[in-house]
Design a protein around this motif. Structure first.
Motif, PDB file in Angstrom:
ATOM      1  N   GLU A  29       0.720  -0.751  -0.387  1.00  8.47           N
ATOM      2  CA  GLU A  29      -0.053  -0.217  -0.375  1.00  8.47           C
ATOM      3  C   GLU A  29       0.910   1.356  -0.015  1.00  8.47           C
ATOM      4  O   GLU A  29       0.159   1.769  -0.499  1.00  8.47           O
ATOM      5  CB  GLU A  29      -0.766  -0.193   1.123  1.00  8.47           C
ATOM      6  N   PHE A  30       2.063   1.433   0.493  1.00  7.76           N
ATOM      7  CA  PHE A  30       3.111   2.400   0.620  1.00  7.76           C
ATOM      8  C   PHE A  30       3.458   2.496  -0.749  1.00  7.76           C
ATOM      9  O   PHE A  30       3.433   3.342  -1.074  1.00  7.76           O
ATOM     10  CB  PHE A  30       3.699   2.576   2.205  1.00  7.76           C
ATOM     11  N   ASP A  31       3.686   1.546  -1.490  1.00  4.58           N
ATOM     12  CA  ASP A  31       4.436   1.223  -2.118  1.00  4.58           C
ATOM     13  C   ASP A  31       3.635   2.297  -3.507  1.00  4.58           C
ATOM     14  O   ASP A  31       3.974   2.938  -4.634  1.00  4.58           O
ATOM     15  CB  ASP A  31       4.858   0.043  -2.777  1.00  4.58           C
ATOM     16  N   GLN A  32       2.454   1.933  -3.000  1.00  5.26           N
ATOM     17  CA  GLN A  32       1.558   2.283  -4.743  1.00  5.26           C
ATOM     18  C   GLN A  32       1.560   3.862  -4.371  1.00  5.26           C
ATOM     19  O   GLN A  32       0.717   4.511  -4.942  1.00  5.26           O
ATOM     20  CB  GLN A  32       0.303   1.857  -4.189  1.00  5.26           C
ATOM     21  N   LYS A 108      14.415   6.524   2.051  1.00  6.32           N
ATOM     22  CA  LYS A 108      14.979   5.692   0.471  1.00  6.32           C
ATOM     23  C   LYS A 108      13.979   4.409  -0.885  1.00  6.32           C
ATOM     24  O   LYS A 108      14.399   4.272  -1.394  1.00  6.32           O
ATOM     25  CB  LYS A 108      16.122   4.150   1.325  1.00  6.32           C
ATOM     26  N   ARG A 109      12.864   4.217   0.923  1.00  8.92           N
ATOM     27  CA  ARG A 109      11.962   2.934   0.423  1.00  8.92           C
ATOM     28  C   ARG A 109      10.624   4.189  -1.035  1.00  8.92           C
ATOM     29  O   ARG A 109      10.940   3.892  -2.287  1.00  8.92           O
ATOM     30  CB  ARG A 109      11.348   2.530   0.566  1.00  8.92           C
ATOM     31  N   ALA A 110      10.708   4.984  -0.693  1.00  8.30           N
ATOM     32  CA  ALA A 110       9.599   6.326  -1.247  1.00  8.30           C
ATOM     33  C   ALA A 110      10.823   6.799  -2.681  1.00  8.30           C
ATOM     34  O   ALA A 110      10.225   6.894  -3.456  1.00  8.30           O
ATOM     35  CB  ALA A 110       9.642   7.775  -0.165  1.00  8.30           C
ATOM     36  N   VAL A 111      11.587   6.601  -2.354  1.00  8.42           N
ATOM     37  CA  VAL A 111      12.467   7.388  -3.478  1.00  8.42           C
ATOM     38  C   VAL A 111      12.717   6.253  -4.599  1.00  8.42           C
ATOM     39  O   VAL A 111      12.879   6.104  -6.201  1.00  8.42           O
ATOM     40  CB  VAL A 111      14.332   7.998  -3.096  1.00  8.42           C
ATOM     41  N   SER A 112      13.064   5.275  -3.994  1.00 14.76           N
ATOM     42  CA  SER A 112      13.138   3.871  -4.839  1.00 14.76           C
ATOM     43  C   SER A 112      12.325   3.606  -5.618  1.00 14.76           C
ATOM     44  O   SER A 112      12.432   3.034  -6.574  1.00 14.76           O
ATOM     45  CB  SER A 112      13.898   2.562  -3.804  1.00 14.76           C
ATOM     46  N   VAL A 113      10.887   3.943  -4.799  1.00 20.98           N
ATOM     47  CA  VAL A 113       9.500   3.353  -5.758  1.00 20.98           C
ATOM     48  C   VAL A 113       9.403   4.579  -6.468  1.00 20.98           C
ATOM     49  O   VAL A 113       9.048   4.095  -8.203  1.00 20.98           O
ATOM     50  CB  VAL A 113       8.610   3.222  -4.549  1.00 20.98           C
ATOM     51  N   ARG A 114       9.859   5.745  -6.280  1.00 19.79           N
ATOM     52  CA  ARG A 114       9.425   6.043  -7.213  1.00 19.79           C
ATOM     53  C   ARG A 114      10.002   6.492  -8.453  1.00 19.79           C
ATOM     54  O   ARG A 114       9.330   6.888  -9.937  1.00 19.79           O
ATOM     55  CB  ARG A 114       9.421   7.864  -7.021  1.00 19.79           C
ATOM     56  N   ASP A 115      11.689   6.789  -8.556  1.00 23.53           N
ATOM     57  CA  ASP A 115      12.607   6.030  -9.409  1.00 23.53           C
ATOM     58  C   ASP A 115      12.144   4.939 -10.787  1.00 23.53           C
ATOM     59  O   ASP A 115      12.835   5.016 -11.559  1.00 23.53           O
ATOM     60  CB  ASP A 115      13.656   6.096  -8.491  1.00 23.53           C
ATOM     61  N   HIS A 116      11.137   3.539  -9.953  1.00 17.78           N
ATOM     62  CA  HIS A 116      11.226   2.683 -10.727  1.00 17.78           C
ATOM     63  C   HIS A 116       9.745   2.392 -11.399  1.00 17.78           C
ATOM     64  O   HIS A 116       9.456   2.220 -11.837  1.00 17.78           O
ATOM     65  CB  HIS A 116      11.120   1.728 -10.174  1.00 17.78           C
ATOM     66  N   ARG A 117       9.151   3.827 -11.282  1.00 20.75           N
ATOM     67  CA  ARG A 117       7.578   3.900 -11.550  1.00 20.75           C
ATOM     68  C   ARG A 117       8.074   4.175 -13.156  1.00 20.75           C
ATOM     69  O   ARG A 117       8.664   5.323 -13.792  1.00 20.75           O
ATOM     70  CB  ARG A 117       7.082   4.805 -10.803  1.00 20.75           C
TER      71      ARG A 117
END
Length: 117
Positions: A29-32, A108-117
């Motif tokens: 959910e956070f990743d989304q 780190k997680r937020a940046v990683s997810v945003r960078d991979h979208r």
């Protein structure tokens, strides 16, 4: 001994009361949310992170729901939503000094997810 539990490349603080079986779902959910709603972020201090969100009503509702549920299992988080100019939407996340590492992992997680979208 580490004070985090790894769950599928993710972090979960030991004092989180969310049942272990539900943690991957919450992380998803956070990743989304990070992928769809976050437009930027600022680290205002070691203990304070600010997300700049899409200003839509649905995003605000999703942020309120997610942060309310997260606060119930990880009570050390303090979340605040605001609309400083009536249009933009900000989500402030604060933690006590003892949990700065959790905030670091969240960034780190937020940046990683945003960078991979």
């Amino acid at each position: 001994m580490s004070d985090h539990i790894a769950t599928d490349d993710a972090w979960v603080p030991e004092d989180c009361t969310l049942p272990t079986a539900e943690r991957p779902l919450r992380l998803a959910e956070f990743d989304q949310f990070f992928a769809e709603a976050v437009r930027g972020l600022d680290r205002l201090s070691a203990q304070h992170l600010r997300f700049h969100l899409d200003g839509g009503t649905q995003v605000e509702e999703a942020a309120r729901d997610l942060t309310t549920r997260e606060s119930s299992c990880c009570s050390f988080f303090t979340f605040g939503l605001s609309r400083p100019d009536g249009k933009s939407l900000l989500l402030d996340v604060r933690v006590p000094a003892a949990h700065v590492d959790v905030l670091d992992a969240l960034v780190k997680r937020a940046v990683s997810v945003r960078d991979h979208r």
